[in-house]
Design an enzyme around this catalytic site. Structure first.
Site, PDB file in Angstrom:
ATOM      1  CB  SER A  20      -1.294  81.053  -0.740  1.00 32.72           C
ATOM      2  OG  SER A  20      -0.706  79.800  -0.436  1.00 32.72           O
ATOM      3  N   GLY A  21       2.033  81.596  -0.415  1.00 33.90           N
ATOM      4  CA  GLY A  21       3.065  81.547   0.605  1.00 33.90           C
ATOM      5  C   GLY A  21       3.084  80.228   1.342  1.00 33.90           C
ATOM      6  CG  ASP A  24      -0.513  72.458  -0.713  1.00 40.03           C
ATOM      7  OD1 ASP A  24       0.208  71.453  -0.597  1.00 40.03           O
ATOM      8  OD2 ASP A  24      -1.475  72.695   0.032  1.00 40.03           O
ATOM      9  CB  CYS A 112     -11.613  83.850  -1.601  1.00 39.87           C
ATOM     10  SG  CYS A 112      -9.927  84.426  -1.887  1.00 39.87           S
ATOM     11  CB  CYS A 213      -7.056  83.578   5.363  1.00 40.52           C
ATOM     12  SG  CYS A 213      -8.020  84.608   4.221  1.00 40.52           S
TER      13      CYS A 213
END
Length: 399
Positions: A20-21, A24, A112, A213
């Site tokens: 995700s960037g 984690d 998602c 997000c």
């Protein structure tokens, strides 16, 4: 040693990491690379909502994609970006807005995971010949083999209870669980940060993602009003006893359990008790009217060892339930009968909203197994409040 429970060497095991960037998923990629796995990093471009792309704490947007690329360069693995913007809009953003129009309080992160991440990306990982798809979620999976399914796995709450993401993963199917791996499940967040520093990752001090997000500055109402203008239509604010107290500027500005910003005052504390989407009414009442002891579920995902109806029929299935992500699991009984599938909550919960999730567990502790759960379709309040609400909903609305 193969830490992912495959019967082969790490160098012979291909793993796709959903990146995700953030810190984690970046650490997951770094750990697996260090352990000798054949690692591929994939980032999904999911949306482009102007300010949200550059908003600190967003995910899967412009800056995050660049961060994921830089992490992959640092640890020495290939990085790919897939454009899933259309799919994300169809399966996450549009249903999110529709849910608000229906008077619900949705959880888009679950949608998602259900669609884009654990269905579409997982299928892509298989097409790339990967043995597993790894993510940075804080949840554990362990082998749970049976005679018919030797590769079966089960989900458990993580070691770091403060980072527990099991509530948002209740809808993960058994087939997906068997393919997924969660390397951070046994690790506290502080250790994840320390590893990112040690690895020299650019995201080591990056803030965790916050809120939803794709919502710029956290303003849900702006996104919903743009996609579904009907949600911004004015209507009445009505007390449970039938009194019309005022008017509102759209049910999208309210959620069950809300106290502040209702827009009316009677001298007594008032809470949003129900959103009557059909008549565009915001129904308010005292705090005790929020007390809920039963929730009816839809789209149930059952992860127990025996069939759902077999487990929940008769005396029901004793378990523990969470009806909001920040609450600990509390004693409950899962039941199934002619009225549907529902959960009786031993300890009443206040402010339970339709569209939210009810996740089920084997125990209240950090090592509890996740039994799945469902979306809350409706709830039953204490008898007097329930009777008042039913009478109010059956009454005609003034033109």
């Amino acid at each position: 040693m193969n830490t992912l429970d495959f019967d082969k060497k790490p160098e012979d095991t291909r793993v796709v990491v959903a990146m995700s960037g953030g810190v984690d998923s970046s650490v997951v990629a770094g750990i697996l690379k260090r352990q000798g796995y054949d690692v591929l990093g994939i980032t999904l471009q999911l949306y482009d909502h102007g300010a949200a792309v550059h908003r600190a704490g967003s995910c899967c947007a412009g800056q995050d994609i660049d961060d994921a690329r830089r992490v992959c360069e640092t640890i020495g693995i290939p990085h790919y970006v897939l454009d899933y913007e259309k799919r994300f809009r169809e399966t996450v953003i549009n249903p999110f807005a529709e849910s608000y129009v229906a008077g619900e309080t949705p959880i888009p992160c679950v949608s998602c995971n259900q669609t884009v991440k654990f269905a579409d990306l997982l299928a892509t990982a298989k097409e790339l010949g990967a043995d597993a798809l790894a993510t940075g979620h804080y949840i554990r999976s362990r082998p749970n083999p049976s005679a018919d399914h030797p590769g079966r796995r089960a989900l458990y709450r993580p070691a770091d209870a403060d980072r527990d993401q099991s509530y948002f993963l209740f809808a993960t199917t058994q087939e997906q669980i068997d393919y997924l791996r969660f390397p951070l499940g046994g690790m506290p967040k502080a250790e994840t940060r320390a590893l990112a520093e040690e690895m020299g990752l650019v995201v080591a001090k990056k803030a965790d993602s916050q809120d939803i997000c794709f919502v710029p500055q956290g303003k849900y109402s702006d996104v919903i009003a743009k996609l579904k203008p009907n949600a911004a239509l004015a209507g009445e604010i009505v007390h449970l006893d039938g009194r019309v107290l005022g008017r509102h500027e759209g049910i999208l500005h309210y959620t069950i359990g809300q106290r502040r910003g209702i827009g009316v005052a009677t001298g007594d504390p008032l809470y949003v008790v129900f959103l009557d989407a059909r008549s565009r009414r915001v129904i308010v009442g005292p705090k005790e009217a929020l007390e809920t002891h039963r929730v009816y579920l839809r789209d149930v995902n059952w992860l127990g060892d025996e069939p759902l109806l077999e487990a929940a029929s008769g005396e029901g299935f004793a378990c523990y339930a969470k009806v909001r992500s920040t609450r600990p699991p509390e004693p409950a009984v899962l039941r199934a009968d002619k009225d549907g599938i529902y959960v009786d909550l031993t300890i009443g919960e206040a402010g339970v909203a339709p569209g939210q999730a009810c996740a089920l567990y084997s125990a209240p502790g950090d090592d509890a197994r996740v039994y799945g759960g469902g979306f809350i379709e409706r709830s039953e309040r204490e008898p007097m409040a329930e009777a008042s609400l039913k009478a109010l909903l059956a009454s005609p609305v003034a033109a």
